[in-house]
Design an enzyme around this catalytic site. Structure first.
Site, PDB file in Angstrom:
ATOM      1  N   ASP A 155       6.276  28.226   6.715  1.00 45.90           N
ATOM      2  CA  ASP A 155       6.503  27.836   5.480  1.00 45.90           C
ATOM      3  C   ASP A 155       5.644  28.597   4.197  1.00 45.90           C
ATOM      4  O   ASP A 155       5.007  29.407   4.280  1.00 45.90           O
ATOM      5  CB  ASP A 155       5.587  26.419   5.415  1.00 45.90           C
ATOM      6  CG  ASP A 155       6.299  25.115   4.504  1.00 45.90           C
ATOM      7  OD1 ASP A 155       7.324  25.818   3.361  1.00 45.90           O
ATOM      8  OD2 ASP A 155       5.350  24.241   4.216  1.00 45.90           O
ATOM      9  N   THR A 173       8.963  28.243  -2.406  1.00 46.88           N
ATOM     10  CA  THR A 173       9.221  26.991  -3.095  1.00 46.88           C
ATOM     11  C   THR A 173       9.054  28.013  -4.530  1.00 46.88           C
ATOM     12  O   THR A 173       9.868  28.337  -5.309  1.00 46.88           O
ATOM     13  CB  THR A 173       8.376  26.137  -4.092  1.00 46.88           C
ATOM     14  OG1 THR A 173       7.125  27.311  -3.841  1.00 46.88           O
ATOM     15  CG2 THR A 173       7.643  25.295  -2.340  1.00 46.88           C
ATOM     16  N   LYS A 227      13.240  21.559   3.561  1.00 48.63           N
ATOM     17  CA  LYS A 227      13.438  22.695   4.769  1.00 48.63           C
ATOM     18  C   LYS A 227      13.476  22.887   5.645  1.00 48.63           C
ATOM     19  O   LYS A 227      13.808  23.421   6.505  1.00 48.63           O
ATOM     20  CB  LYS A 227      12.802  23.589   3.321  1.00 48.63           C
ATOM     21  CG  LYS A 227      13.375  23.899   1.666  1.00 48.63           C
ATOM     22  CD  LYS A 227      12.901  24.751   1.039  1.00 48.63           C
ATOM     23  CE  LYS A 227      11.019  24.686   0.436  1.00 48.63           C
ATOM     24  NZ  LYS A 227      11.350  23.537  -0.343  1.00 48.63           N
ATOM     25  N   THR A 228      11.539  22.557   5.176  1.00 42.45           N
ATOM     26  CA  THR A 228      11.540  21.691   6.882  1.00 42.45           C
ATOM     27  C   THR A 228      12.337  21.012   8.273  1.00 42.45           C
ATOM     28  O   THR A 228      12.271  21.388   9.380  1.00 42.45           O
ATOM     29  CB  THR A 228      10.004  21.506   6.554  1.00 42.45           C
ATOM     30  OG1 THR A 228       9.195  21.935   6.346  1.00 42.45           O
ATOM     31  CG2 THR A 228       9.202  21.511   8.527  1.00 42.45           C
ATOM     32  N   ARG A 230      11.037  13.630  -0.034  1.00 38.80           N
ATOM     33  CA  ARG A 230       9.945  13.273  -0.182  1.00 38.80           C
ATOM     34  C   ARG A 230       9.606  11.723  -0.837  1.00 38.80           C
ATOM     35  O   ARG A 230       8.509  11.265  -0.917  1.00 38.80           O
ATOM     36  CB  ARG A 230       8.857  14.245   0.218  1.00 38.80           C
ATOM     37  CG  ARG A 230       7.722  14.057   0.358  1.00 38.80           C
ATOM     38  CD  ARG A 230       7.311  15.491   0.255  1.00 38.80           C
ATOM     39  NE  ARG A 230       7.536  16.443   1.598  1.00 38.80           N
ATOM     40  CZ  ARG A 230       7.187  17.851   1.165  1.00 38.80           C
ATOM     41  NH1 ARG A 230       6.162  18.239   0.321  1.00 38.80           N
ATOM     42  NH2 ARG A 230       7.734  18.866   2.292  1.00 38.80           N
TER      43      ARG A 230
END
Length: 336
Positions: free
Chosen positions: A109, A158, A64-65, A217
């Site tokens: 975020d 999330t 997402k980032t 990640r």
């Protein structure tokens, strides 16, 4: 382009930045979302317009980032980053918004954790590009309207279900990121290995990908640990066997489950007969925060068929019992 980060740096941030794709063409996976965003960015640029506000939802670590940065780069705009819990006063938000230039991207975020009083200031900013600031208190209180430059808000969450309906309705682009399959993660691991100058065989990359919980990640973090293991014990080459031994050292099994995943399932079986059990009772039993269980561990356990959420609570599925050589209805104590 200026990339301003207002959150605290993580210790591994330099590592993340090195591996972060900067263009849509370098971003592997999430093909439909990537195609959609690329099209909308191209259309906005062709009109000389500002991109519509976008919401990116999904489990942690899916990109997402990274997509927020790619959007800003593609729009040739600056990006300012923060997170919902950091903005605890309307004045903090006003300071961010008034510092934006036309077309800038504001990335928030964990936007679902923003306080309600702060969130309400975003409504007029997102719709009309104005904010109303209340000055003073009591009889001297007065409202001042500030115009801000048109901007793009990109929110990441999330837990999209915790977003209020008014906030969700103000995002024109809604995108949910899903877990990656092993083959896609293998490509990500191989790309990261090239950037880090790590010698890895295809089977070694696939072994890491298979155990990465469908999450880039985690795949990159496991690559780092496998690199360290190979450096000390395997002549700096990550083969399938080396990757397997490195991940075994980290207590990560063939399904990608780690020690906490197995503790959650085992505790539910041994103490609650496999469920149903409430999240609060589960959290106390395993010594973890309920939010962490819901956001970090449960999504993958549910995705892979180990666990199920029901109206009565969480229930371990047959695959979860099978992990410990048990069948539904049999606890460890009964076998002993």
């Amino acid at each position: 382009m200026e990339h301003t980060v207002t959150t605290l740096n993580r210790p591994d941030q330099d590592f993340d930045i090195r591996l972060r794709p900067s263009r849509f063409s370098d971003f592997t996976g999430q093909e439909k979302i990537k195609e959609r965003l690329e099209l909308f960015v191209e259309a906005a640029k062709a009109r000389g317009d500002v991109l519509d506000h976008a919401l990116l939802s999904g489990p942690p670590g899916l990109g997402k980032t990274t997509l927020a940065y790619i959007i800003a780069d593609s729009m040739e705009s600056n990006i300012k980053c923060t997170s919902g819990p950091v903005i605890d006063k309307p004045g903090d938000l006003a300071g961010l918004l008034t510092s934006l230039e036309r077309g800038d991207v504001l990335f928030i975020d964990e936007i679902h954790r923003m306080q309600k009083t702060v969130e309400e200031y975003l409504y007029s900013a997102m719709e009309d590009f104005v904010i109303d600031i209340v000055i003073d208190q009591g009889p001297n209180a007065r409202s001042v309207r500030l115009n801000i430059e048109p901007f793009t808000l990109i929110g990441a969450t999330t837990r999209s279900g915790l977003l209020s309906a008014p906030m969700r309705s103000r995002f024109g682009l809604l995108n949910r990121l899903d877990y990656y399959d092993a083959e896609t993660l293998k490509k990500i691991v191989e790309r990261s290995a090239r950037i880090l100058n790590v010698d890895i065989e295809p089977d070694g990359a696939l072994e890491i990908a298979r155990r990465s919980r469908g999450t880039p990640r985690i795949a990159n973090n496991l690559l780092r640990r496998s690199r360290d293991y190979a450096q000390v014990k395997a002549d700096n080459i990550i083969t399938e066997d080396v990757a397997s031994r490195a991940l075994a050292l980290l207590d990560i099994d063939d399904s990608g489950l780690d020690e906490m995943d197995k503790r959650i399932l085992q505790t539910m079986i041994e103490k609650f007969g496999g469920g149903p059990v409430g999240i609060s009772s589960m959290a106390v039993s395993v010594g973890e925060e309920p939010g962490t269980i819901e956001e970090v561990y449960e999504p993958y356990l549910i995705q892979e068929g180990f666990l199920q959420r029901t109206p009565q609570g969480r229930v371990v599925l047959p695959r979860g019992f099978g992990l410990f050589g048990l069948k539904p209805g049999n606890t460890q104590q009964e076998l002993l």
